[in-house]
Structures are given as C-alpha cells and as structure tokens.
Design an enzyme around this catalytic site. Structure first.
Site, PDB file in Angstrom:
ATOM      1  N   PHE A   1       1.253  14.766 -33.219  1.00  0.00           N
ATOM      2  CA  PHE A   1       2.117  15.741 -33.807  1.00  0.00           C
ATOM      3  C   PHE A   1       1.229  16.521 -35.431  1.00  0.00           C
ATOM      4  O   PHE A   1       0.561  15.496 -35.667  1.00  0.00           O
ATOM      5  CB  PHE A   1       3.292  14.986 -34.402  1.00  0.00           C
ATOM      6  CG  PHE A   1       4.085  16.250 -34.896  1.00  0.00           C
ATOM      7  CD1 PHE A   1       4.476  17.034 -34.016  1.00  0.00           C
ATOM      8  CD2 PHE A   1       3.680  16.982 -36.436  1.00  0.00           C
ATOM      9  CE1 PHE A   1       5.574  18.783 -35.014  1.00  0.00           C
ATOM     10  CE2 PHE A   1       4.126  17.802 -37.270  1.00  0.00           C
ATOM     11  CZ  PHE A   1       5.324  19.073 -35.914  1.00  0.00           C
TER      12      PHE A   1
ATOM     13  N   ASP B   1      -5.959  14.030 -39.272  1.00  0.00           N
ATOM     14  CA  ASP B   1      -4.619  14.168 -40.213  1.00  0.00           C
ATOM     15  C   ASP B   1      -4.330  13.911 -40.615  1.00  0.00           C
ATOM     16  O   ASP B   1      -3.906  12.580 -40.622  1.00  0.00           O
ATOM     17  CB  ASP B   1      -4.330  15.104 -38.803  1.00  0.00           C
ATOM     18  CG  ASP B   1      -2.802  15.741 -39.194  1.00  0.00           C
ATOM     19  OD1 ASP B   1      -2.729  15.559 -40.450  1.00  0.00           O
ATOM     20  OD2 ASP B   1      -2.184  15.959 -39.000  1.00  0.00           O
TER      21      ASP B   1
ATOM     22  N   LYS C   1       1.702  18.982 -47.013  1.00  0.00           N
ATOM     23  CA  LYS C   1       2.721  17.696 -47.232  1.00  0.00           C
ATOM     24  C   LYS C   1       2.308  17.364 -49.485  1.00  0.00           C
ATOM     25  O   LYS C   1       2.710  18.451 -49.785  1.00  0.00           O
ATOM     26  CB  LYS C   1       2.899  16.428 -46.368  1.00  0.00           C
ATOM     27  CG  LYS C   1       3.342  17.418 -44.924  1.00  0.00           C
ATOM     28  CD  LYS C   1       4.549  16.328 -44.170  1.00  0.00           C
ATOM     29  CE  LYS C   1       4.819  16.756 -42.452  1.00  0.00           C
ATOM     30  NZ  LYS C   1       4.315  16.788 -42.229  1.00  0.00           N
TER      31      LYS C   1
END
Ligand SMILES: *Cc1c(COP(=O)(O)O)cnc(C)c1O
Length: 434
Positions: A170, A255, A284
């Site tokens: 993802f 990531d 985030k």
C-alpha cells in the site's frame, strides 16, 4: 466563539436520508451524531465506510464524541497522530507560526523551511529533503526521482525504467500508485494504469533479485507492510534487499510513511534491522496530526538530479508545515518517543499474545503497532471494531478479519492494558454468543 456545527442538521433526518443499516446502528447514537452522519452520507463522497462515532475533540490518546463519550484512540489516524492529539509542543509550534505567516509558495524563500530540512536530513542521516504534503505525493516524488536518476545517472535508455514493488503493498491512492497495487478494490474501473512496475512476493529476496534487469532503477518497499495487516518480513529480508540493490546499482526506496517516526520503537523501521535505504519516504506523523507534511529524504547524488521547474507543489515546504515538521523532528531527536514505543509495545504484544487461541489466530507487529487476525468463524474485523467502539476503544479493521492497534505513543501503560482487556472481553462475548 465556537463553530456552529449543528446548523442545518434538522434537514438530515435519519428516517429520510440514510440507509436502513445506518438507521439501525444510528439508533444507539445521539441525535446530533446521527444527523452529522446523515449529512456526510448525503454530501460527502462515499469513499470511506467510517465506524459510527462522531469525534469532536481529542487530547493525548483519547478523543471525545459529540455526546461527550470518551474513546481510547487505537488507530491514531493510521499513525499520523503518533505524538498524541493536541500535543502541546506541536500545537505551540503551529500557533506561533499561524500568527506569523503560513504560505509563501516556493517562488520565494521562507524562514522555516531551511531549519526544517536541515533537522530532518540530520535525523535521517542524509543530505537533502524534498518537501511535499501527502504520503502519496512523497511516493510519486520518489518514483520521479528514481526514474530521473535512472536516466541521468545510471544511463537507462529513455522511457525503459522499471521499478520493483512487492505484492500486498500500500503506497497511496493516485493513478500511478494504484497501477502497482494488487488490491482490486483500489484498482477496479480506474485504469488505464501507469506502466513500469514489476511485482514480486513480499519477503522473498531471491524473487526480487531475479526481477531486476539493466533497466531497473529502484526497489520500492514498505519495511513493514501496514495496510496489508502489519506484515513484518523475515529478519534477513531487508538486509538482503540492501545487499542486492547495492551490488546491482539499483536504488532502495523505503516507504516509511506509516512505519517511520517512532511507531516501531525506532526512528525508522529500517533501523530495527540495521538497514539504510537510499531514499526514505515520510509522511503521516511528520505533520504531527496538524497539517499534511511529507518528504523524500536522501543524499545529494540522488535527490540532486531534480532541477528547477521539474517538480513541485504549491503547499510543499510551506512555513506552517515546516514549523510543525521541525517540532516533530525535535521530539524524535530526543529518542524518548522511540523508547516509549519500545516499552509500551512490549507490553501491548505481551497482552495480545495471551489472546491467541481465544478468538485470535495470529498477532504480528513490532513496537506500538499490532495486526491481529481474528478467527473469521467468530466475527469479521469490522464487527470486532464495532464491539470495541461500544466499549470505548477506536480501532480499524483491514482486509476482512484483521484489526490493527496503533495508539498514539503518548498512551499510558494502564490504557494499553485496558485496550487489550476490552478486546479480550469482546472476543469472550462473541465466543459465548456462538
Ligand atoms: C498512508 C500511506 C501512504 C499514503 O499516504 P497519504 O497521506 O494517505 O497519501 C503511503 N504509504 C504508506 C506505507 C502508507 O501507510
């Protein structure tokens, strides 16, 4: 003056504007919450299926809904709220900057970006930062940098660059990123897709090496797969990927948008296995849960390939984002949050392991981050999250029967124990009801 959030809610009568399913569940929630849910149902696109709680405020690891009920936030906005809701240090940094200037665009310099990128580069042990806003933008930027590096430095022939990715990944929601997702619900009806990606099984270094050819510019991986259900690869995997990519002249892009910035008990999940990637993708928690802040972090020999005008974002590197981002980096530089996530994480995992065989098939994760596979015979992940909600714990399911617990790192030890106890009670109730 507080915002008039209840204005016009009368027209969102639960009996006329919502589905039966919503109306039934809505029966147990306050009229204000029901009307707000109905309002979203009518005027917000249905690209999410939220749990039926309407949050109005938050403090530390706890949030309060519109009826005044309190909940322990065990999702922490998918780790964007690692430092807690309304973290006073981060709010102060934001407030000070709100009173000065918030946006200049990068047509001009601002006095916040330099200190932020300097501190973040130092935290990551790299030279340079490319500031963006959302995680998906950091991923897109990493892909563009890797391709440009491939053509300009590695010498790949025009338009032939490929990037190796992992099954179950993802990395965000843009058209290019979903082009290498294998989640059909993320892809269906959104094609045509961007070419140039090759998918290999996650955790299999031999398969990854076999997929690399002379046109491979990068390997893009989550060091721990978050949305896949907190999937931790074999301990030798990331070191092997580092060895292979170094030997074959391919960039290793990690990531760390969800795994990074304290969640796993270290600054980066890669640290846990002593691996240093070529590029970190961050997002985030970098924005402290206040503003979207993301970044690509790497050395000058790679990030330096970008030339003026080739890439950018109106809000990327804005002074408000940079001020908050700097405050986040300063929190992490002390190491306190990482240590706290290590200690509380051990406590969380010890508590959860006792649930194995009692409605739990498997628990994965590291630090304050757990993926819990619920026995699907007992209940769906969604049903477990609804029962947890009723007991005052906010959690989110992923992939059917998996739920994830990732409270803000400021959570107390007692609250961690309490959350585990609520899950135990939910599973016991579901077992008894069978
Ligand atoms: C959330 C996430 C993204 C995308 O971030 P957005 O801010 O939602 O665009 C990318 N990669 C990983 C690993 C993520 O968890």
């Amino acid at each position: 003056m507080t915002a008039p959030i209840n204005t016009n809610l009368k027209e969102y009568d639960m009996t006329t504007n919502v589905t039966d399913a919503q109306a039934v569940a809505g029966a147990s929630i306050s009229p204000t919450a029901a009307a707000l849910i109905a309002q979203e149902g009518v005027h917000a696109a249905h690209n999410y299926h939220p749990l039926e709680v309407v949050v109005a405020s938050g403090d530390g690891a706890w949030v309060t809904d519109v009826a005044g009920h309190r909940y322990l936030d065990c999702l922490a906005a998918y780790s964007a709220v690692n430092f807690g809701h309304s973290n006073p240090v981060l709010l102060d940094a934001a407030r000070v900057q709100l009173g000065r200037i918030t946006l200049t665009s990068r047509a001009f310099y601002n006095d916040q970006l330099g200190p932020f990128v300097t501190a973040l580069a130092k935290l990551a042990g790299k030279d340079m930062v490319l500031p963006m806003n959302t995680g998906a933008e950091a991923v897109e930027s990493g892909i563009k940098v890797a391709r440009a590096w491939g053509y300009r430095v590695k010498g790949v022939a025009p338009d032939l660059a490929n990037i190796i990715v992992a099954a179950g990944n993802f990395h965000g929601r843009t058209t290019t990123i979903i082009s290498f997702s294998d989640d059909q619900s993320a892809r269906a009806d959104f094609g045509p897709f961007t070419p140039g990606f090759r998918t290999v099984p996650y955790g299999d270094a031999a398969a990854l090496e076999a997929a690399i050819d002379e046109n491979t510019v990068a390997v893009l991986l989550e060091p721990i797969q978050g949305e896949a259900g907190i999937v931790v690869p074999p301990v030798a995997y990331l070191p092997a990927v580092r060895e292979i990519t170094t030997r074959l002249g391919v960039l290793f892009i990690a990531d760390e948008i969800q795994s990074g910035l304290g969640r796993t008990g270290s600054t980066f999940a890669c640290d846990l296995v002593g691996v240093v990637p070529d590029l970190y993708l961050l997002g985030k928690a970098l924005g402290g849960g206040i503003v979207p802040v993301s970044a690509v972090v790497g050395n000058t020999d790679i990030l330096g390939v970008l030339r003026p005008g080739e890439h950018g974002s109106t809000f990327g590197g804005n002074p408000l984002a940079a001020a908050v981002g700097l405050a986040v980096v300063n929190l992490l530089a002390t190491g306190e949050y990482q240590q706290r996530a290590t200690e509380l994480g051990a406590r969380l995992h010890a508590g959860l392991s006792a649930l194995s065989g009692h409605g739990v098939l498997e628990v994965r994760g590291v630090g304050l981050w757990a993926g819990i596979d619920i026995d699907p015979v007992l209940a769906s992940g969604r049903a477990v999250c609804e029962e947890l909600l009723a007991r005052g714990v906010l959690a989110k399911d992923t992939h059917g029967s998996t739920i994830r617990l990732a409270p803000p790192i400021v959570v107390s030890a007692e609250d961690v124990d309490w959350a585990v106890e609520q899950l135990r009670l939910v599973l016991a109730d579901l077992t008894a009801a069978q």
